[in-house]
Write a protein that holds these residues in place. Structure first.
Motif, PDB file in Angstrom:
ATOM      1  N   TYR A 291      51.173 -30.052  44.841  1.00 20.68           N
ATOM      2  CA  TYR A 291      50.444 -28.726  44.893  1.00 20.68           C
ATOM      3  C   TYR A 291      50.525 -28.009  46.255  1.00 20.68           C
ATOM      4  N   VAL A 292      50.684 -28.824  47.428  1.00 16.22           N
ATOM      5  CA  VAL A 292      50.864 -28.170  48.529  1.00 16.22           C
ATOM      6  C   VAL A 292      52.308 -27.531  48.608  1.00 16.22           C
ATOM      7  N   GLU A 293      53.114 -28.448  48.046  1.00 15.40           N
ATOM      8  CA  GLU A 293      54.735 -27.516  48.226  1.00 15.40           C
ATOM      9  C   GLU A 293      54.580 -26.573  47.339  1.00 15.40           C
ATOM     10  N   LYS A 294      54.054 -26.267  45.966  1.00 19.65           N
ATOM     11  CA  LYS A 294      53.895 -25.191  45.361  1.00 19.65           C
ATOM     12  C   LYS A 294      53.049 -24.114  46.058  1.00 19.65           C
ATOM     13  N   ALA A 295      52.066 -24.373  46.719  1.00 19.93           N
ATOM     14  CA  ALA A 295      51.436 -23.275  47.714  1.00 19.93           C
ATOM     15  C   ALA A 295      52.372 -22.614  48.788  1.00 19.93           C
ATOM     16  N   LEU A 296      53.086 -23.501  49.454  1.00 20.14           N
ATOM     17  CA  LEU A 296      54.145 -23.197  50.664  1.00 20.14           C
ATOM     18  C   LEU A 296      55.294 -22.310  49.935  1.00 20.14           C
ATOM     19  N   ASN A 297      55.659 -22.888  48.674  1.00 19.18           N
ATOM     20  CA  ASN A 297      56.651 -22.205  48.165  1.00 19.18           C
ATOM     21  C   ASN A 297      56.265 -20.425  47.799  1.00 19.18           C
ATOM     22  N   ALA A 298      55.088 -20.485  47.111  1.00 20.77           N
ATOM     23  CA  ALA A 298      54.641 -18.993  47.022  1.00 20.77           C
ATOM     24  C   ALA A 298      54.537 -18.233  48.162  1.00 20.77           C
ATOM     25  N   LEU A 299      53.872 -18.886  49.533  1.00 19.28           N
ATOM     26  CA  LEU A 299      53.869 -18.260  50.658  1.00 19.28           C
ATOM     27  C   LEU A 299      55.230 -17.667  51.240  1.00 19.28           C
ATOM     28  N   ASP A 300      56.186 -18.634  51.247  1.00 16.56           N
ATOM     29  CA  ASP A 300      57.520 -18.145  51.617  1.00 16.56           C
ATOM     30  C   ASP A 300      58.229 -16.883  50.748  1.00 16.56           C
ATOM     31  N   LYS A 301      57.734 -16.758  49.743  1.00 20.22           N
ATOM     32  CA  LYS A 301      58.075 -15.552  48.658  1.00 20.22           C
ATOM     33  C   LYS A 301      57.398 -14.286  49.059  1.00 20.22           C
ATOM     34  N   ILE A 302      56.257 -14.207  49.817  1.00 20.97           N
ATOM     35  CA  ILE A 302      55.601 -13.159  50.350  1.00 20.97           C
ATOM     36  C   ILE A 302      56.597 -12.277  51.313  1.00 20.97           C
ATOM     37  N   SER A 303      56.709 -10.861  51.127  1.00 21.04           N
ATOM     38  CA  SER A 303      57.620 -10.292  51.952  1.00 21.04           C
ATOM     39  C   SER A 303      56.902  -9.800  53.255  1.00 21.04           C
ATOM     40  N   VAL A 304      56.314 -10.474  54.120  1.00 17.14           N
ATOM     41  CA  VAL A 304      55.960 -10.228  55.415  1.00 17.14           C
ATOM     42  C   VAL A 304      56.872 -11.082  56.356  1.00 17.14           C
ATOM     43  N   GLU A 305      56.856 -10.547  57.615  1.00 20.17           N
ATOM     44  CA  GLU A 305      57.378 -11.428  58.563  1.00 20.17           C
ATOM     45  C   GLU A 305      57.068 -12.900  58.679  1.00 20.17           C
ATOM     46  N   ASN A 306      58.053 -13.969  58.722  1.00 27.18           N
ATOM     47  CA  ASN A 306      57.401 -15.321  58.723  1.00 27.18           C
ATOM     48  C   ASN A 306      56.427 -15.436  59.936  1.00 27.18           C
ATOM     49  N   SER A 307      56.670 -14.957  61.097  1.00 26.43           N
ATOM     50  CA  SER A 307      55.572 -15.129  62.265  1.00 26.43           C
ATOM     51  C   SER A 307      54.076 -14.772  61.764  1.00 26.43           C
ATOM     52  N   ARG A 308      53.923 -13.796  60.806  1.00 26.48           N
ATOM     53  CA  ARG A 308      52.563 -13.395  60.233  1.00 26.48           C
ATOM     54  C   ARG A 308      52.114 -14.483  59.462  1.00 26.48           C
ATOM     55  N   LYS A 309      53.051 -15.368  58.823  1.00 25.82           N
ATOM     56  CA  LYS A 309      52.484 -16.136  57.979  1.00 25.82           C
ATOM     57  C   LYS A 309      52.112 -17.615  58.621  1.00 25.82           C
ATOM     58  N   GLU A 310      52.437 -17.722  59.907  1.00 27.99           N
ATOM     59  CA  GLU A 310      52.242 -18.970  60.348  1.00 27.99           C
ATOM     60  C   GLU A 310      50.537 -19.533  60.613  1.00 27.99           C
ATOM     61  N   LEU A 311      49.619 -18.347  60.820  1.00 32.20           N
ATOM     62  CA  LEU A 311      48.365 -18.547  60.522  1.00 32.20           C
ATOM     63  C   LEU A 311      48.126 -19.287  59.379  1.00 32.20           C
ATOM     64  N   LEU A 312      48.596 -18.930  58.383  1.00 32.52           N
ATOM     65  CA  LEU A 312      48.213 -19.356  57.050  1.00 32.52           C
ATOM     66  C   LEU A 312      48.750 -20.875  56.744  1.00 32.52           C
ATOM     67  N   ARG A 313      50.038 -20.808  57.314  1.00 29.07           N
ATOM     68  CA  ARG A 313      50.649 -22.248  57.127  1.00 29.07           C
ATOM     69  C   ARG A 313      49.890 -23.293  57.935  1.00 29.07           C
ATOM     70  N   GLY A 314      49.351 -22.687  59.083  1.00 26.47           N
ATOM     71  CA  GLY A 314      48.663 -23.746  60.017  1.00 26.47           C
ATOM     72  C   GLY A 314      47.276 -24.038  59.340  1.00 26.47           C
ATOM     73  N   PHE A 315      46.639 -22.982  58.618  1.00 27.82           N
ATOM     74  CA  PHE A 315      45.388 -23.325  57.975  1.00 27.82           C
ATOM     75  C   PHE A 315      45.638 -24.305  56.848  1.00 27.82           C
ATOM     76  N   ALA A 316      46.689 -24.049  56.177  1.00 27.61           N
ATOM     77  CA  ALA A 316      46.870 -25.201  55.055  1.00 27.61           C
ATOM     78  C   ALA A 316      47.141 -26.667  55.620  1.00 27.61           C
ATOM     79  N   GLU A 317      47.935 -26.688  56.760  1.00 29.10           N
ATOM     80  CA  GLU A 317      48.243 -28.042  57.405  1.00 29.10           C
ATOM     81  C   GLU A 317      46.556 -28.538  57.954  1.00 29.10           C
ATOM     82  N   GLN A 318      45.789 -27.724  58.579  1.00 29.90           N
ATOM     83  CA  GLN A 318      44.617 -28.097  59.064  1.00 29.90           C
ATOM     84  C   GLN A 318      43.610 -28.606  57.924  1.00 29.90           C
ATOM     85  N   LEU A 319      43.376 -27.763  57.025  1.00 28.29           N
ATOM     86  CA  LEU A 319      42.853 -28.119  55.976  1.00 28.29           C
ATOM     87  C   LEU A 319      43.184 -29.483  55.213  1.00 28.29           C
ATOM     88  N   LEU A 320      44.289 -29.712  55.134  1.00 30.27           N
ATOM     89  CA  LEU A 320      44.902 -30.975  54.294  1.00 30.27           C
ATOM     90  C   LEU A 320      45.032 -32.219  55.425  1.00 30.27           C
TER      91      LEU A 320
END
Length: 324
Positions: A291-320
């Motif tokens: 499910y983590v992989e599915k979540a991150l795959n969905a995040l990768d598909k979002i059309s914004v700069e990768n740098s703007r996604k880092e907070l969410l990626r970090g949040f996912a890692e911090q949460l888990l």
């Protein structure tokens, strides 16, 4: 973009400044009391993070974020009544401090106050936001009822369990993010991807909660280890163990599950040993990682700069990545 800590501070300030009708005090004081008990404010923070992800102003999302937190605490207030829980975050629960009737009615008002805040979003997205919020609220209640139904059943399938935690836990994370995305100006397909991210993250989080309840360090986990075992709670681990156990291990598992007079430490040790022999921890961890992989795959598909996604990626890692 703001940090998680900065967003938590913004949320806490807004909650502290939220004023409720003064009278009758017995109706509104329990709301203020529960909201001041704190918490990580994970769901409202996700509203604000999702707004900023698409370049939106967090202040425009603040009412909706507080509304989400009000709704979440409403569910906690009513859950505590159903669970007969004496404490919430180390303090007396509302129904203990006041009484059950007060807690039920105050919870009902919290739900109304949440809607009052939610309708302050821009008119152009109001219908979409209310649809998401209403569907989310219904889903959480459906998930709670399913969880209660499981207590009366001997057999629950993994598929049924995943659907229950999706409704009870994951849809509120997902709905919070979808609402934040719309406030931030995201197109529907992008908001839907963020919903997919939140839903899968919520599923992974609950699965890890199941694992940590058995294998976590109580000081770092913040809960009693083995609590689910003592309550005969149908978690992923127990459901999978019942599915895999045969012969002697099945008999041993049934013996401990049907032994109300068992010493708590003995029961936890015995059932944990059965889990170890069947390898269900690794199966749960694999499911969680899926499910983590599915979540991150969905995040990768979002059309914004990768740098703007880092907070969410970090949040996912911090949460888990919570300490075992």
């Amino acid at each position: 973009m703001h940090s998680i800590e900065q967003l938590q501070n913004i949320i806490n300030k807004a909650i502290a400044e939220t004023k409720y009708t003064a009278k009758p005090a017995e109706l509104y004081e329990p709301i203020s009391y529960l909201m001041k008990l704190g918490g990580k404010r994970m769901r409202p923070v996700l509203v604000l993070v999702s707004t900023e992800l698409f370049g939106g102003d967090v202040l425009k999302a603040l009412d909706a974020a507080v509304g989400i937190e009000l709704f979440h605490n409403f569910t906690l207030m009513h859950d505590d009544i159903m669970d007969k829980a004496p404490l919430r975050r180390g303090n007396p629960t509302v129904h203990v401090k006041w009484n059950e009737s007060a807690a039920i009615l105050s919870g009902d008002v919290m739900f109304v106050e949440a809607y009052k805040l939610m309708i302050r979003v821009d008119d152009s997205i109001l219908r979409k936001v209310l649809d998401i919020f209403s569907d989310t609220a219904s889903g959480v209640c459906q998930g709670q009822q399913a969880d209660m139904n499981f207590e009366k059943r001997d057999q629950v399938s993994i598929e049924e369990y995943i659907e229950m935690i999706r409704l009870k836990t994951a849809v509120l994370l997902a709905g919070s993010m979808q609402i934040g995305a719309l406030i931030g100006g995201a197109e529907k397909d992008q908001a839907d991807l963020l919903y997919e991210f939140g839903e899968n993250l919520g599923l992974a989080f609950q699965l890890q909660d199941d694992i940590l309840d058995v294998y976590g360090d109580p000081e770092k986990f913040g809960k009693q280890v083995g609590g689910d075992i003592l309550a005969d709670k149908k978690t992923f681990l127990l459901i999978k163990a019942r599915e895999l156990s045969k012969g002697e291990s099945a008999s041993e598992l049934d013996k401990w599950l049907n032994k109300p007079d068992a010493l708590p430490d003995n029961k936890v040790t015995a059932i944990t040993s059965i889990y170890d022999s069947l390898g269900v921890r690794k199966l749960a961890e694999a499911e969680m990682e899926n499910y983590v992989e599915k979540a991150l795959n969905a995040l990768d598909k979002i059309s914004v700069e990768n740098s703007r996604k880092e907070l969410l990626r970090g949040f996912a890692e911090q949460l888990l990545i919570r300490e075992h």
